[in-house]
Scaffold this motif. Structure first.
Motif, short mmCIF file in Angstrom:
data_model
loop_
_atom_site.label_atom_id
_atom_site.label_comp_id
_atom_site.label_asym_id
_atom_site.label_seq_id
_atom_site.Cartn_x
_atom_site.Cartn_y
_atom_site.Cartn_z
N LEU A 218 0.79 -1.00 0.10
CA LEU A 218 -0.08 -0.20 -0.04
C LEU A 218 0.96 1.07 -0.02
O LEU A 218 0.71 2.24 -0.61
N GLU A 219 1.94 1.10 0.65
CA GLU A 219 2.88 2.41 0.84
C GLU A 219 3.44 2.68 -0.46
O GLU A 219 3.71 3.82 -0.91
N ARG A 220 3.79 1.50 -1.09
CA ARG A 220 4.55 1.77 -2.68
C ARG A 220 3.59 2.16 -3.47
O ARG A 220 3.67 3.15 -4.34
N THR A 221 2.39 1.79 -3.32
CA THR A 221 1.18 1.98 -4.14
C THR A 221 1.03 3.79 -3.99
O THR A 221 0.75 4.46 -5.00
N GLU A 222 0.91 4.14 -2.70
CA GLU A 222 0.85 5.61 -2.57
C GLU A 222 1.85 6.33 -3.07
O GLU A 222 1.50 7.55 -3.49
N GLU A 223 3.05 6.08 -2.93
CA GLU A 223 4.10 6.47 -3.38
C GLU A 223 4.27 6.75 -4.95
O GLU A 223 4.32 7.72 -5.71
N LEU A 224 3.88 5.66 -5.57
CA LEU A 224 3.75 5.73 -6.92
C LEU A 224 2.47 6.48 -7.59
O LEU A 224 2.64 7.38 -8.37
N GLY A 225 1.39 6.42 -6.70
CA GLY A 225 0.32 7.43 -6.92
C GLY A 225 0.71 8.99 -6.87
O GLY A 225 0.50 9.86 -7.66
N GLY A 226 1.45 9.38 -5.97
CA GLY A 226 1.89 10.75 -5.75
C GLY A 226 2.99 11.03 -6.62
O GLY A 226 2.94 12.28 -7.15
N LYS A 227 3.83 9.91 -7.34
CA LYS A 227 4.63 10.47 -8.55
C LYS A 227 3.95 10.64 -9.88
O LYS A 227 4.16 11.84 -10.52
N ILE A 228 2.76 10.23 -9.87
CA ILE A 228 1.99 10.34 -11.21
C ILE A 228 1.28 11.52 -11.08
O ILE A 228 1.34 12.43 -12.10
N LEU A 229 0.76 12.15 -9.97
CA LEU A 229 0.18 13.29 -9.76
C LEU A 229 1.29 14.55 -10.08
O LEU A 229 0.88 15.51 -10.54
N GLU A 230 2.39 14.56 -9.52
CA GLU A 230 3.56 15.20 -9.53
C GLU A 230 3.94 15.36 -11.10
O GLU A 230 4.29 16.68 -11.55
N LEU A 231 3.80 14.30 -11.66
CA LEU A 231 4.32 14.30 -13.22
C LEU A 231 2.84 15.20 -13.93
O LEU A 231 3.58 15.82 -15.00
N CYS A 232 1.76 15.01 -13.61
CA CYS A 232 0.74 15.84 -14.29
C CYS A 232 1.10 17.46 -13.93
O CYS A 232 0.95 18.16 -15.06
N VAL A 233 1.32 17.82 -12.75
CA VAL A 233 1.91 19.15 -12.67
C VAL A 233 2.77 19.52 -13.45
O VAL A 233 3.10 20.71 -14.10
N GLU A 234 4.21 18.70 -13.46
CA GLU A 234 5.25 19.01 -14.27
C GLU A 234 4.95 19.21 -15.81
O GLU A 234 5.63 20.20 -16.29
N VAL A 235 3.98 18.61 -16.46
CA VAL A 235 3.68 18.68 -17.65
C VAL A 235 2.52 19.91 -18.01
O VAL A 235 2.23 20.09 -18.92
#
Length: 499
Positions: free
Chosen positions: A406-423
């Motif tokens: 679950l913790e790794r899933t949350e971390e991956l989800g956070g990276k995806i959201l931050e990528l959305c901001v990045e682009v």
């Protein structure tokens, strides 16, 4: 809960205060409307984002505006937080209870008060299901346009709180574009009308401010929505492709042509396979991606657009192009898309739904990065998109029974959201921030913007009693998250940090 969600540890509600509140609430409400026993409280421990759970000390279920006013006044007097809750279908932890506060359930506010055929409006209570509005308006050949996938269950009050969208928001807008007026109660028990039925209302646009405020400013008790005439003609195309890139290019071609479909929804192969197994709707399971493109309007308009869209799709190497033969098939094809989330749940013990929005031109880049991360983390991802407006819903498949997953899933989800901001995108398109994305708010906004958010909260709710700790992070939290520049080593406006 899976992590330390709140910036500060929560102190449980003092038992003497809890008993005093129960006594006051039972004087106001029938005994069955004041829930205080464990078995009655457990159904309220989470919203649709069930990875975060917390049992509330008390749940109250009023059915009149006057009762809501009195409940909020009582909580204000005791300085006890309040979390307003609709149907509990939210996907961001926005209705997560607090150990030191009550849950204000609005399920009994479930009446359609009036439908005005001439004005094309409906006055409804917040506990009315989204789909029920269109069902009631159907007798007048009218309907309510925003249609979240959970529309059979989600309520209009929750739609306002999250500014929900749906598959037809591309053409018809989000909840905020389809609501004329909201009546809501502030923490000190005042009933305020936001907006109005006139074409333009003077003063600040507080109606717009209330949408997406996630129950942090006031509690909605009545909503006036716009109704639209049912279109004369509606056509649905299903197009399948051997790559996500080609499907994305076809979407861009349609939007670039100036045609705005009523809906333009896209799914990748894992989501296609899951939806077809669940709904038996006729999706080609050998496709790498497909989209549904719905056109509506007059007969002439739809026929002209249909020809144009067919030509554009064929120019992008489509492998399957099918037009729904009738209304029954159209609804079946939509059933597959609207069943995608529960369908994906059959592939894995658990899944985590992300909600981010990106410029359409970056779709292939973002999908490629997600695929790389999926391999790195060893977590499968199924993708469902509101393709027309770039709203992504990656579904990360995981097993909460495996330690650390679950913790790794949350971390991956956070990276995806931050990528959305990045682009150049945003961390949410329609699900809200709640608790799920509160750290990513520190990436989306700077300290000046977050300070202004807190100032607005302070103007409505100076003691931070309405859904505190949600949606807007403290500046301290952002500094700890490492995503916010703190001026001169100090936090501006420290008096606002209590939020």
């Amino acid at each position: 809960m899976s992590q330390a969600l709140f910036s500060e540890p929560q102190t449980p509600l003092d038992e003497s205060v809890r008993q005093q509140l129960i006594r006051e609430f039972e004087q106001l409400l029938p005994a069955e409307s004041v829930l205080k026993d464990d078995a009655d409280l457990l159904p309220y421990e989470s919203d649709g984002l069930a990875v975060y759970r917390q049992k509330p000390p008390i749940v109250v279920l009023p059915e009149t505006t006057e009762q809501v006013q009195r409940i909020l006044t009582i909580c204000n007097e005791h300085k006890v937080p309040v979390v307003a809750r609709g149907a509990g279908t939210g996907l961001s932890g926005g209705a997560l209870p607090l150990v030191n506060g009550i849950v204000l359930g609005m399920a009994k506010f479930n009446q359609i008060i009036d439908i005005d055929e001439q004005a094309r409006t409906a006055i409804v209570q917040p506990g009315v299901r989204n789909l029920a509005i269109s069902e009631a308006a159907s007798d007048y050949d009218l309907y309510y346009a925003p249609d979240p996938s959970s529309q059979i269950a989600c309520t209009i009050g929750g739609n306002v709180a999250e500014n929900s969208g749906g598959v037809h928001c591309l053409k018809y807008g989000l909840t905020v574009h389809n609501v004329l007026q909201v009546k809501a109660v502030t923490i000190d028990g005042e009933l305020i009308t936001f907006g109005g039925t006139a074409p333009d209302c003077p003063g600040y646009d507080l109606l717009g401010l209330l949408h997406g405020s996630e129950g942090m400013l006031a509690v909605t008790v009545e909503i006036t929505v716009k109704l639209l005439p049912k279109p004369t003609s509606t056509k649905l195309l299903m197009a399948a492709f051997d790559s996500v890139q080609k499907a994305g290019d076809a979407v861009a071609s349609i939007i670039g042509s100036g045609i705005i479909p009523a809906g333009l929804e896209m799914m990748d192969k894992p989501a296609i396979i899951a939806a077809e197994a669940f709904a038996k709707c006729g999706y080609p399971t050998d496709a790498e991606a497909l989209f549904l493109c719905e056109l509506d309007g007059s007969e002439e308009e739809v026929e002209a657009q249909l020809k144009s869209v067919e030509a554009l799709i064929k120019d992008n190497d489509v492998t399957t192009l099918h037009i729904a033969a009738d209304e029954t098939e159209r609804m079946l094809l939509w059933k597959g898309r609207k069943s995608a989330f529960p369908a994906v749940g059959r592939l894995s013990p658990d899944y985590y739904c992300i909600d981010g929005t990106i410029p359409r031109r970056h779709l292939s880049t973002v999908l490629q990065r997600m695929n790389e991360w999926s391999n790195d983390y060893g977590l499968r991802i199924a993708n469902v998109f509101h393709a027309g407006d770039g709203n992504l819903h990656p579904l990360i498949l995981f097993d909460a029974n495996i330690e650390g997953e679950l913790e790794r899933t949350e971390e991956l989800g956070g990276k995806i959201l931050e990528l959305c901001v990045e682009v150049g995108g945003t961390i949410t398109g329609e699900h809200g921030v709640g608790m799920e994305k509160i750290n990513q708010m520190c990436v989306q906004f700077g300290s000046d913007e977050i300070t202004q958010f807190h100032a607005v909260k302070n103007a409505f709710d100076p003691d931070a009693l309405l859904n505190p700790g949600k949606a807007i992070p403290t500046l301290n939290r952002c500094a700890e998250f490492g995503a916010l520049h703190v001026h001169h080593g100090e936090l501006p406006h420290p008096e606002l940090e209590r939020f």
